[in-house]
Design a protein around this motif. Structure first.
Motif, PDB file in Angstrom:
ATOM      1  N   GLU A 189      22.306   4.466   4.638  1.00 24.45           N
ATOM      2  CA  GLU A 189      22.371   4.792   3.212  1.00 24.45           C
ATOM      3  C   GLU A 189      21.206   4.157   2.455  1.00 24.45           C
ATOM      4  OE1 GLU A 189      24.284   6.717   1.455  1.00 24.45           O
ATOM      5  OE2 GLU A 189      25.670   7.352   3.023  1.00 24.45           O
ATOM      6  N   VAL A 190      20.884   2.916   2.790  1.00 22.44           N
ATOM      7  CA  VAL A 190      19.760   2.241   2.127  1.00 22.44           C
ATOM      8  C   VAL A 190      18.469   2.995   2.394  1.00 22.44           C
ATOM      9  CG1 VAL A 190      18.389   0.137   1.995  1.00 22.44           C
ATOM     10  CG2 VAL A 190      20.874  -0.018   2.224  1.00 22.44           C
ATOM     11  N   ARG A 191      18.227   3.325   3.649  1.00 24.03           N
ATOM     12  CA  ARG A 191      16.959   3.963   4.021  1.00 24.03           C
ATOM     13  C   ARG A 191      16.840   5.376   3.460  1.00 24.03           C
ATOM     14  NH1 ARG A 191      14.163   0.835   7.242  1.00 24.03           N
ATOM     15  NH2 ARG A 191      15.211  -0.769   8.492  1.00 24.03           N
ATOM     16  N   SER A 192      17.937   6.030   3.229  1.00 26.77           N
ATOM     17  CA  SER A 192      17.875   7.383   2.673  1.00 26.77           C
ATOM     18  C   SER A 192      17.789   7.382   1.147  1.00 26.77           C
ATOM     19  CB  SER A 192      19.097   8.197   3.126  1.00 26.77           C
ATOM     20  OG  SER A 192      20.291   7.630   2.612  1.00 26.77           O
ATOM     21  N   ARG A 193      18.351   6.368   0.498  1.00 26.56           N
ATOM     22  CA  ARG A 193      18.378   6.334  -0.961  1.00 26.56           C
ATOM     23  C   ARG A 193      17.148   5.663  -1.578  1.00 26.56           C
ATOM     24  NH1 ARG A 193      23.814   6.861  -3.273  1.00 26.56           N
ATOM     25  NH2 ARG A 193      25.234   7.520  -1.619  1.00 26.56           N
ATOM     26  N   ALA A 194      16.601   4.631  -0.930  1.00 22.61           N
ATOM     27  CA  ALA A 194      15.464   3.887  -1.511  1.00 22.61           C
ATOM     28  C   ALA A 194      14.255   4.773  -1.802  1.00 22.61           C
ATOM     29  CB  ALA A 194      15.088   2.726  -0.596  1.00 22.61           C
ATOM     30  N   PRO A 195      13.834   5.677  -0.876  1.00 21.94           N
ATOM     31  CA  PRO A 195      12.666   6.516  -1.177  1.00 21.94           C
ATOM     32  C   PRO A 195      12.879   7.479  -2.341  1.00 21.94           C
ATOM     33  CG  PRO A 195      13.107   6.476   1.193  1.00 21.94           C
ATOM     34  CD  PRO A 195      14.296   5.870   0.512  1.00 21.94           C
ATOM     35  N   LYS A 196      14.121   7.709  -2.733  1.00 18.53           N
ATOM     36  CA  LYS A 196      14.386   8.614  -3.850  1.00 18.53           C
ATOM     37  C   LYS A 196      14.122   7.960  -5.199  1.00 18.53           C
ATOM     38  CE  LYS A 196      17.915  11.187  -1.269  1.00 18.53           C
ATOM     39  NZ  LYS A 196      19.344  11.573  -1.194  1.00 18.53           N
ATOM     40  N   VAL A 197      14.079   6.629  -5.230  1.00 18.19           N
ATOM     41  CA  VAL A 197      13.883   5.926  -6.499  1.00 18.19           C
ATOM     42  C   VAL A 197      12.580   5.128  -6.538  1.00 18.19           C
ATOM     43  CG1 VAL A 197      16.347   5.792  -6.996  1.00 18.19           C
ATOM     44  CG2 VAL A 197      15.269   3.967  -5.680  1.00 18.19           C
ATOM     45  N   CYS A 198      11.977   4.878  -5.387  1.00 15.56           N
ATOM     46  CA  CYS A 198      10.725   4.118  -5.325  1.00 15.56           C
ATOM     47  C   CYS A 198       9.737   4.854  -4.419  1.00 15.56           C
ATOM     48  CB  CYS A 198      10.950   2.699  -4.794  1.00 15.56           C
ATOM     49  SG  CYS A 198      12.080   1.698  -5.800  1.00 15.56           S
ATOM     50  N   THR A 199       8.485   4.907  -4.828  1.00 16.36           N
ATOM     51  CA  THR A 199       7.470   5.572  -4.011  1.00 16.36           C
ATOM     52  C   THR A 199       6.523   4.589  -3.326  1.00 16.36           C
ATOM     53  OG1 THR A 199       6.000   5.791  -5.934  1.00 16.36           O
ATOM     54  CG2 THR A 199       7.498   7.615  -5.477  1.00 16.36           C
ATOM     55  N   ARG A 200       6.398   3.371  -3.871  1.00 16.45           N
ATOM     56  CA  ARG A 200       5.525   2.366  -3.265  1.00 16.45           C
ATOM     57  C   ARG A 200       6.175   0.996  -3.377  1.00 16.45           C
ATOM     58  NH1 ARG A 200      -0.153   1.943  -5.703  1.00 16.45           N
ATOM     59  NH2 ARG A 200      -0.492   0.591  -3.895  1.00 16.45           N
ATOM     60  N   GLY A 201       5.759   0.089  -2.479  1.00 17.88           N
ATOM     61  CA  GLY A 201       6.233  -1.287  -2.518  1.00 17.88           C
ATOM     62  C   GLY A 201       6.924  -1.681  -1.232  1.00 17.88           C
ATOM     63  N   ASN A 202       6.924  -2.981  -0.960  1.00 13.71           N
ATOM     64  CA  ASN A 202       7.664  -3.530   0.172  1.00 13.71           C
ATOM     65  C   ASN A 202       9.028  -3.980  -0.351  1.00 13.71           C
ATOM     66  OD1 ASN A 202       5.499  -3.167   1.946  1.00 13.71           O
ATOM     67  ND2 ASN A 202       4.594  -5.125   1.360  1.00 13.71           N
ATOM     68  N   ILE A 203      10.078  -3.264   0.065  1.00  9.57           N
ATOM     69  CA  ILE A 203      11.419  -3.483  -0.463  1.00  9.57           C
ATOM     70  C   ILE A 203      12.316  -4.061   0.626  1.00  9.57           C
ATOM     71  CG2 ILE A 203      13.427  -2.388  -1.512  1.00  9.57           C
ATOM     72  CD1 ILE A 203      11.557  -0.240  -2.591  1.00  9.57           C
ATOM     73  N   LYS A 212       0.821  -1.213   0.000  1.00  9.63           N
ATOM     74  CA  LYS A 212       0.000   0.000   0.000  1.00  9.63           C
ATOM     75  C   LYS A 212       0.853   1.262   0.000  1.00  9.63           C
ATOM     76  CE  LYS A 212      -4.026  -2.086   2.236  1.00  9.63           C
ATOM     77  NZ  LYS A 212      -4.958  -2.022   3.390  1.00  9.63           N
ATOM     78  N   GLY A 213       1.979   1.217   0.708  1.00  6.19           N
ATOM     79  CA  GLY A 213       2.890   2.356   0.762  1.00  6.19           C
ATOM     80  C   GLY A 213       4.304   1.892   0.500  1.00  6.19           C
ATOM     81  N   LEU A 214       5.270   2.650   1.010  1.00  2.28           N
ATOM     82  CA  LEU A 214       6.679   2.274   0.870  1.00  2.28           C
ATOM     83  C   LEU A 214       7.192   1.753   2.202  1.00  2.28           C
ATOM     84  CD1 LEU A 214       9.260   2.164  -0.837  1.00  2.28           C
ATOM     85  CD2 LEU A 214       9.792   4.479  -0.032  1.00  2.28           C
ATOM     86  N   ASP A 215       7.643   0.504   2.204  1.00  6.14           N
ATOM     87  CA  ASP A 215       8.195  -0.130   3.411  1.00  6.14           C
ATOM     88  C   ASP A 215       9.557  -0.712   3.046  1.00  6.14           C
ATOM     89  OD1 ASP A 215       8.620  -1.269   5.863  1.00  6.14           O
ATOM     90  OD2 ASP A 215       7.337  -3.013   5.493  1.00  6.14           O
ATOM     91  N   VAL A 216      10.626  -0.166   3.652  1.00  5.37           N
ATOM     92  CA  VAL A 216      11.989  -0.589   3.349  1.00  5.37           C
ATOM     93  C   VAL A 216      12.540  -1.375   4.530  1.00  5.37           C
ATOM     94  CG1 VAL A 216      14.314   0.154   2.726  1.00  5.37           C
ATOM     95  CG2 VAL A 216      12.329   1.446   1.904  1.00  5.37           C
ATOM     96  N   ARG A 217      12.962  -2.598   4.281  1.00  2.00           N
ATOM     97  CA  ARG A 217      13.578  -3.440   5.298  1.00  2.00           C
ATOM     98  C   ARG A 217      15.021  -3.719   4.919  1.00  2.00           C
ATOM     99  NH1 ARG A 217       8.665  -7.823   6.405  1.00  2.00           N
ATOM    100  NH2 ARG A 217       7.040  -6.260   6.834  1.00  2.00           N
ATOM    101  N   VAL A 218      15.924  -3.602   5.887  1.00  3.04           N
ATOM    102  CA  VAL A 218      17.352  -3.676   5.612  1.00  3.04           C
ATOM    103  C   VAL A 218      18.002  -4.708   6.532  1.00  3.04           C
ATOM    104  CG1 VAL A 218      19.486  -2.370   5.367  1.00  3.04           C
ATOM    105  CG2 VAL A 218      17.286  -1.211   5.080  1.00  3.04           C
ATOM    106  N   ARG A 219      18.911  -5.513   5.964  1.00  2.00           N
ATOM    107  CA  ARG A 219      19.703  -6.457   6.752  1.00  2.00           C
ATOM    108  C   ARG A 219      21.154  -6.350   6.315  1.00  2.00           C
ATOM    109  NH1 ARG A 219      17.777 -10.840   5.155  1.00  2.00           N
ATOM    110  NH2 ARG A 219      19.541 -11.855   4.117  1.00  2.00           N
ATOM    111  N   VAL A 220      22.003  -5.828   7.228  1.00  2.00           N
ATOM    112  CA  VAL A 220      23.440  -5.691   6.953  1.00  2.00           C
ATOM    113  C   VAL A 220      24.210  -6.310   8.109  1.00  2.00           C
ATOM    114  CG1 VAL A 220      23.121  -3.592   5.583  1.00  2.00           C
ATOM    115  CG2 VAL A 220      23.563  -3.408   8.032  1.00  2.00           C
TER     116      VAL A 220
END
Length: 295
Positions: free
Chosen positions: A49-63, A31-39
C-alpha cells in the motif's frame, strides 16, 4: 498548483482495543523518487500500500515510511499440551507394575509444568481486516500530512527564490547601466590595443586594424548576456508561479544563470563590472541551493 519542497515529516497514530500503531514518514531531497518502507513482519500488504500510494502524491524525494505496532490487550486462554500429557500417561502405565503407588489423578497430571500452557486467543478474520483497513486509512492520512508539510516548506522556498531572482534582476540592470555609462573607457582601451598592434606588427593594413578593433568591441559587448539574464529571470518566475514539479527545470536555469555570469566576468572591462559579475555568481549559487530542495 503550488511549489513543494522535497523535505517534510509526518506522524500518524491509531489503535483499537487490542493494538496501537504509529506511522511515520520522512522526506529529503533526491534526484528521483525513492520510497523505503519498514513494517512489522507479516504485514506485507501494508508495504505494498505504501509503495503504490506514495508515487501518487510525491514525484521526487527520498521518502522513508515506517510502521510500529504494540499490543494493548492480550486475550489469553489455557491449552493442554497433548503430546506431553500422552507421554505422562504412558509412563504411569509402564511403571505401575514396578512402583507401588496410587495411580495419578488428572489434577496431578495437569499440575506438571508444561502440560497446561497459556496461549494467545486467536483473532477472527473480520477483526484483523477491520484493523488493517484502519491502518491503511491512517497511512493515507500520513501521506496527506507529508504533502502538506512539503507544501509549507515549498512556500518558504518560493519566497526565498523570488528574493534571489529580484537580486539577479537588480544586478543585471546595474551591469547594463555600468556598461552603458563607460563608452569612452572602452574606446580608450581599443585605442591602446590598436596602438600595441601597430607597434608589434609593422605594415599592418587598415582593414586588419578594423577587424581587430571589431573583434575587441564584440568581446567587450555584454548586451546579449544581459538580455539572456533577463529572459532567464522571467522564465524562472513563470515556473514558480505555475508550481508543480519544477525543480529540475529551475536547476537547469541556475546553470544558465551561472553561464551568463561567468561570461560577463570574462568580458568585464573594469573593476565595477567585475564586482557586479561576482555578485551575480554568488546570488545564483544561493538560488541554486534553494532550488535543490524544490520538488
Amino acid at each position: 498548483m503550488t511549489v513543494a519542497s522535497m523535505t517534510g515529516f509526518a506522524r500518524r497514530e491509531g489503535g483499537d482495543a487490542q493494538q496501537t500503531w504509529v506511522w511515520e514518514a520522512k522526506s529529503v531531497n533526491g534526484k528521483g523518487l525513492d520510497v523505503r518502507v519498514r513494517v512489522p513482519s507479516g504485514m506485507d500488504r501494508l508495504e505494498h500500500e505504501v509503495r503504490s500510494r506514495a508515487p501518487k502524491v510525491c514525484t521526487r524525494g527520498n521518502i522513508s515510511v515506517s510502521l510500529s505496532v504494540e499490543r494493548t490487550e492480550r486475550r489469553m486462554q489455557l491449552q493442554v499440551n497433548r503430546e506431553m500429557l500422552d507421554q505422562l500417561v504412558r509412563l504411569t502405565r509402564e511403571l505401575r507394575d514396578e512402583v507401588d503407588a496410587d495411580p495419578p489423578r488428572l489434577d496431578g497430571l495437569l499440575a506438571v509444568r508444561g502440560v497446561l500452557e497459556t496461549v494467545e486467543e486467536p483473532e477472527d478474520d473480520a477483526a484483523q481486516q477491520a484493523r488493517e483497513q484502519a491502518m491503511v486509512a491512517d497511512l493515507q492520512g500520513l501521506l496527506d500530512e507529508l504533502v502538506e508539510a512539503r507544501v509549507r516548506e515549498g512556500q518558504a522556498l518560493h519566497e526565498m527564490a523570488e528574493r534571489h531572482l529580484a537580486e539577479i534582476a537588480r544586478l543585471t540592470e546595474e551591469a547594463r547601466q555600468c556598461a552603458a555609462s563607460q563608452p569612452e573607457a572602452l574606446r580608450e582601451r581599443l585605442r591602446k590595443q590598436v596602438a600595441e598592434l601597430i607597434e608589434t606588427r609593422t605594415g599592418l593594413s587598415e582593414e586588419r586594424l578594423a577587424q581587430e578593433a571589431a573583434l575587441l568591441a564584440s568581446k567587450a559587448d555584454i548586451r546579449e548576456e544581459l538580455d539572456r539574464l533577463d529572459a532567464h529571470v522571467t522564465a524562472a518566475r513563470e515556473l514558480l508561479d505555475g508550481g508543480g514539479a519544477i525543480g529540475r527545470r529551475l536547476d537547469f536555469l541556475c546553470q544558465e544563470f551561472n553561464r551568463e555570469a561567468n561570461t560577463l566576468c570574462s568580458k568585464a572591462s573594469d573593476v565595477a563590472l567585475t564586482r557586479i559579475g561576482l555578485s551575480l555568481k554568488n546570488t545564483v549559487e544561493q538560488l541554486r541551493e534553494q532550488v535543490q530542495n524544490i520538488e
